[in-house]
Scaffold this motif. Structure first.
Motif, short mmCIF file in Angstrom:
data_model
loop_
_atom_site.label_atom_id
_atom_site.label_comp_id
_atom_site.label_asym_id
_atom_site.label_seq_id
_atom_site.Cartn_x
_atom_site.Cartn_y
_atom_site.Cartn_z
N VAL A 131 22.96 -72.14 -12.63
CA VAL A 131 24.35 -72.09 -13.14
C VAL A 131 25.14 -70.97 -11.92
O VAL A 131 24.48 -69.99 -11.58
N GLY A 132 26.07 -71.61 -11.63
CA GLY A 132 26.84 -70.96 -10.37
C GLY A 132 27.63 -69.70 -11.12
O GLY A 132 27.44 -69.33 -12.37
N LYS A 133 28.15 -68.90 -10.08
CA LYS A 133 28.98 -67.78 -10.52
C LYS A 133 30.33 -68.18 -11.24
O LYS A 133 30.76 -69.28 -10.96
N ASP A 134 30.86 -67.12 -11.97
CA ASP A 134 32.17 -67.54 -12.57
C ASP A 134 33.33 -67.75 -11.63
O ASP A 134 33.51 -67.32 -10.78
N ILE A 135 34.09 -68.64 -12.04
CA ILE A 135 35.43 -68.98 -11.42
C ILE A 135 36.86 -68.90 -12.21
O ILE A 135 37.50 -69.42 -11.85
N GLY A 136 36.69 -68.40 -13.17
CA GLY A 136 37.73 -68.02 -14.20
C GLY A 136 38.36 -68.97 -15.29
O GLY A 136 39.12 -69.15 -15.64
N VAL A 193 32.04 -73.38 -13.24
CA VAL A 193 31.30 -72.51 -12.38
C VAL A 193 31.05 -72.73 -10.87
O VAL A 193 31.50 -74.17 -10.69
N LYS A 194 30.87 -71.86 -9.94
CA LYS A 194 30.59 -72.65 -8.67
C LYS A 194 29.39 -73.26 -8.27
O LYS A 194 28.56 -73.30 -9.28
N HIS A 195 29.29 -74.16 -7.65
CA HIS A 195 28.19 -74.91 -7.25
C HIS A 195 27.00 -74.17 -7.08
O HIS A 195 27.15 -73.27 -6.04
N ALA A 223 37.83 -84.78 -8.53
CA ALA A 223 38.90 -85.39 -8.73
C ALA A 223 39.82 -85.42 -7.49
O ALA A 223 40.14 -84.47 -7.20
N LEU A 224 40.50 -86.57 -7.17
CA LEU A 224 41.73 -86.69 -6.21
C LEU A 224 42.69 -85.76 -6.68
O LEU A 224 42.93 -85.97 -7.82
N GLY A 225 43.29 -84.90 -5.95
CA GLY A 225 44.34 -84.13 -6.07
C GLY A 225 44.05 -82.89 -7.17
O GLY A 225 44.85 -81.99 -7.41
N ALA A 226 42.88 -82.47 -7.41
CA ALA A 226 42.37 -81.20 -8.19
C ALA A 226 42.61 -80.12 -7.36
O ALA A 226 42.40 -79.95 -6.39
N PRO A 227 43.20 -79.10 -8.19
CA PRO A 227 43.31 -77.94 -7.28
C PRO A 227 42.16 -77.02 -7.10
O PRO A 227 41.58 -76.64 -8.04
N LEU A 228 41.92 -77.10 -5.81
CA LEU A 228 40.66 -76.42 -5.26
C LEU A 228 40.82 -75.05 -4.52
O LEU A 228 41.79 -74.63 -4.06
N SER A 244 32.52 -74.24 0.41
CA SER A 244 31.97 -74.94 -0.75
C SER A 244 33.45 -74.97 -1.64
O SER A 244 33.77 -73.57 -1.83
N ALA A 245 33.76 -75.85 -2.25
CA ALA A 245 34.98 -75.88 -2.80
C ALA A 245 34.62 -76.00 -4.36
O ALA A 245 33.83 -76.34 -4.76
N TYR A 246 35.69 -75.35 -5.09
CA TYR A 246 35.76 -75.19 -6.63
C TYR A 246 36.85 -75.11 -7.22
O TYR A 246 37.99 -74.90 -6.37
N MET A 247 37.23 -75.51 -8.57
CA MET A 247 38.46 -75.45 -9.24
C MET A 247 39.10 -74.10 -9.06
O MET A 247 38.58 -73.04 -9.30
N ASP A 248 40.28 -74.34 -8.82
CA ASP A 248 41.24 -73.12 -8.90
C ASP A 248 41.97 -72.78 -10.18
O ASP A 248 42.84 -73.83 -10.52
N TRP A 249 41.49 -72.23 -11.29
CA TRP A 249 41.99 -72.50 -12.40
C TRP A 249 43.50 -71.66 -12.66
O TRP A 249 44.14 -71.92 -13.60
N SER A 250 43.84 -71.10 -11.76
CA SER A 250 45.31 -70.40 -11.65
C SER A 250 46.42 -71.83 -11.73
O SER A 250 47.06 -71.92 -12.39
N LYS A 251 46.03 -72.55 -10.62
CA LYS A 251 46.70 -73.60 -10.50
C LYS A 251 46.64 -74.60 -11.42
O LYS A 251 47.43 -75.39 -11.88
N ALA A 252 45.25 -74.93 -11.99
CA ALA A 252 45.01 -75.83 -13.01
C ALA A 252 45.82 -75.48 -14.12
O ALA A 252 46.07 -76.22 -14.99
#
Length: 153
Positions: A24-29, A17-19, A102-107, A114-122
């Protein structure tokens, strides 16, 4: 990696989720991808800084409720329950670690930075690791859960 032999250690805030801690943050996929991973035999270990007593507040339970509400089972919380057989290390063991820090995490980033995980790239990374299939990726695209950029020459 063989399906059914994968333990994924997973962060929560900024990853599922977003920070918005302590909320609990918003949905990010993350949900549809995590469900696919579990369906493919992966065990999920939640590894989070959230706790049962953070200055008198339980910040862990809302994250556990997030998984339960979505029908995503957790194999462990802040520990891999089977590793005590072969090690006394407190670090949760896994084959893959997914964490926005994590270093190299797709964001991705919001307008405020505010950065968060990019689930398409992940998802593409998880395909290359052998825990998502090509069919999984296409199904996720068809469902509108992820977007994949396919480059042609």
């Amino acid at each position: 990696m063989r399906k059914g032999s994968c333990v994924i250690v997973l962060d929560f805030d900024g990853t599922c989720v977003k920070h918005a801690y302590p909320a609990v943050g918003k949905d990010i996929g993350a949900e549809p991808v995590l469900k696919r991973l579990v369906a493919n035999g992966c065990d999920l270990v939640l590894s989070t800084m959230r706790s049962r007593d953070s200055e008198g507040v339980d910040t862990l339970q809302p994250s556990l409720d997030w998984f339960e509400k979505r029908g995503i089972p957790l194999y462990g919380v802040n520990e891999n329950p089977t590793q005590k057989v072969w090690t006394s290390s407190p670090k949760a063991y896994g084959n893959i670690y997914i964490d926005d820090g994590a270093l190299g995490a797709p964001l991705k980033a919001d307008a405020d930075g505010s950065a968060y995980m990019d689930w398409s790239k992940a998802s593409a990374y998880l395909y290359y690791m052998g825990v998502l299939s090509g069919k999984d990726l296409m199904d996720l695209v068809d469902e509108g859960s992820i977007e994949l950029e396919i480059k042609t020459k």
